[in-house]
Scaffold this motif. Structure first.
Motif, PDB file in Angstrom:
ATOM      1  N   ARG A 208       0.934  -1.182   0.044  1.00  0.00           N
ATOM      2  CA  ARG A 208      -0.052   0.073   0.190  1.00  0.00           C
ATOM      3  C   ARG A 208       0.900   1.128  -0.037  1.00  0.00           C
ATOM      4  N   ARG A 209       2.040   1.247   0.795  1.00  0.00           N
ATOM      5  CA  ARG A 209       2.982   2.529   0.767  1.00  0.00           C
ATOM      6  C   ARG A 209       3.319   2.491  -0.813  1.00  0.00           C
ATOM      7  N   ASP A 210       3.625   1.751  -1.405  1.00  0.00           N
ATOM      8  CA  ASP A 210       4.093   1.593  -3.184  1.00  0.00           C
ATOM      9  C   ASP A 210       2.965   2.371  -3.894  1.00  0.00           C
ATOM     10  N   TYR A 211       1.787   1.808  -3.499  1.00  0.00           N
ATOM     11  CA  TYR A 211       0.842   2.390  -4.272  1.00  0.00           C
ATOM     12  C   TYR A 211       0.548   4.114  -3.849  1.00  0.00           C
ATOM     13  N   ASP A 212       0.353   4.362  -2.615  1.00  0.00           N
ATOM     14  CA  ASP A 212       0.410   5.635  -2.035  1.00  0.00           C
ATOM     15  C   ASP A 212       1.204   6.487  -2.695  1.00  0.00           C
ATOM     16  N   ARG A 213       2.696   6.126  -2.600  1.00  0.00           N
ATOM     17  CA  ARG A 213       3.721   6.725  -3.301  1.00  0.00           C
ATOM     18  C   ARG A 213       3.692   7.006  -4.718  1.00  0.00           C
ATOM     19  N   THR A 214       3.187   5.977  -5.285  1.00  0.00           N
ATOM     20  CA  THR A 214       2.839   6.223  -6.800  1.00  0.00           C
ATOM     21  C   THR A 214       1.911   7.101  -7.285  1.00  0.00           C
ATOM     22  N   VAL A 215       0.887   7.053  -6.442  1.00  0.00           N
ATOM     23  CA  VAL A 215      -0.245   8.130  -6.764  1.00  0.00           C
ATOM     24  C   VAL A 215      -0.036   9.509  -6.586  1.00  0.00           C
ATOM     25  N   ALA A 216       0.697   9.558  -5.461  1.00  0.00           N
ATOM     26  CA  ALA A 216       1.501  11.001  -4.922  1.00  0.00           C
ATOM     27  C   ALA A 216       2.156  11.390  -5.954  1.00  0.00           C
ATOM     28  N   ALA A 217       3.219  10.661  -6.626  1.00  0.00           N
ATOM     29  CA  ALA A 217       4.059  11.147  -7.643  1.00  0.00           C
ATOM     30  C   ALA A 217       3.189  11.526  -9.005  1.00  0.00           C
TER      31      ALA A 217
END
Length: 381
Positions: A208-217
């Motif tokens: 989920r951290r990877d998902y959130d980091r990608t969306v933020a980018a």
């Protein structure tokens, strides 16, 4: 290639698995002129004419010729079907009173001469950011929500759905018509939506951290306005504690909608079971997944689909059969097995929405006859 799940769990701790997974469905509909078939920008009038309780379950869209209806949370297909049909008939009556015809069809079939957006600030920002793309003719989808409250598990479920969503897309293809003609695509909606930067197959994420980091980018790069513009085919919902599957065209027949809801719930339940059991997640290159979706949108159920488990082209109904076999235990657990078996048999006999529209068009040579039939089936029970 397979990789191990990022979050293995002990199956004996899965207490929620003994309860039915919750379901909710969002359906988008078009409002068209009964004579010309062109889109009519009367959504405000239609929504305002709904009973207050029904109005609270409606949503306005970027296009004024669209109305979206949202079911309450359900646990069984009978209740879900009741809500869907009640919505369709109420909106159909309101549309008639506004001089329009309600159709459950995936893309604007004729034309949309009036494309001014509603006055909300977010819609104006979308037009400013995306230009002509935000003025494309309306398209209508069916979004299925399945309850998965754990954020990490929701991301893993989306990873596991990737190999099956082209099959769901083919089953529900319902937009072969655009600009008054057959496009050659089973789902023109899918093709048209590719112009948006946030639409397409869900990437694989490690956490989920990877998902959130990608969306933020993506937001930081100004490709998306906000998190709600993640329009991937499966995503953790930004509004509800669910996995939301967005790959389907809106279905003309209510039983097709209930069928896709049952299949999606069974796919999610199967993914949850595999996650708890530590079954490896299939890893397929994003370009191959994207190609499989393009093929599904183009051909629907008429020829082959791509089996993303091995990359082979196979007859569409063979892959539908594999999907059914894969989710059969989950269908049985939720009490949906007999319904899904019967409905898949029906769709195999009569075709999906795209096949039915083309059959009527070829029989009559009259686009108006197609739209009249779609309108009648939209509210039929």
């Amino acid at each position: 290639m397979v990789i191990t799940p990022f979050a293995r769990r002990d199956a004996v701790t899965r207490e929620e698995g003994r309860q039915p997974l919750t379901l909710g469905v969002e359906e988008e509909f078009l409002l068209i002129d009964p004579d010309s078939g062109a889109n009519l920008p009367v959504a405000d009038d239609v929504v305002d004419a709904l009973p207050p309780a029904m109005r609270s379950q409606s949503r306005r869209e970027l296009r004024r010729s669209m109305v979206e209806m949202v079911t309450p949370v359900c646990t069984d297909l009978t209740t879900l079907r009741t809500h869907l049909l009640r919505h369709r008939r109420a909106v159909g009556d309101a549309a008639s009173a506004a001089g329009a015809r309600l159709v459950a069809i995936g893309a604007t079939p004729v034309a949309e001469p009036h494309r001014a957006v509603p006055p909300q600030e977010r819609y104006r920002a979308m037009v400013e950011r995306y230009g002509p793309v935000a003025s494309d003719p309306a398209v209508c989808g069916c979004h299925v929500h399945v309850g998965v409250p754990d954020p990490d598990l929701a991301v893993e479920v989306c990873n596991r759905l990737r190999v099956w969503l082209p099959v769901v897309q083919a089953l529900t293809a319902n937009s072969p018509l655009h600009d008054g003609r057959d496009t050659g695509q089973a789902s023109w909606r899918s093709v048209q939506l590719q112009r948006w930067p946030g639409v397409g197959p869900t990437p694989h994420f490690d956490s989920r951290r990877d998902y959130d980091r990608t969306v933020a980018a993506l937001i930081s790069a100004q490709l998306m306005l906000d998190e709600a513009m993640v329009y991937w085919y499966a995503r953790p919902s930004t509004t509800y504690p669910t996995v939301e599957v967005r790959v389907s065209d809106v279905c003309t027949d209510v039983d097709d909608t209930v069928l896709v809801a049952a299949l999606v719930r069974a796919l999610v339940a199967t993914a949850v079971t595999e996650a708890y059991a530590g079954v490896p997640v299939p890893r397929v290159r994003d370009c191959v997944v994207a190609a499989a979706h393009w093929h599904a949108a183009h051909s629907g159920l008429d020829s082959t689909l791509t089996d993303l488990r091995n990359g082979a082209a196979r007859p569409a109904w063979d892959l539908v059969g594999d999907l059914f076999t894969t989710v059969e235990p989950a269908l049985r657990e939720h009490g949906d097995l007999d319904f899904v078996r019967a409905q898949l048999s029906r769709v195999r006999r009569v075709g999906n929405g795209a096949i039915r529209q083309r059959r009527t068009l070829h029989r009559t040579g009259d686009l108006r006859a197609v739209l009249q039939e779609v309108a009648e089936r939209t509210v039929a029970g």
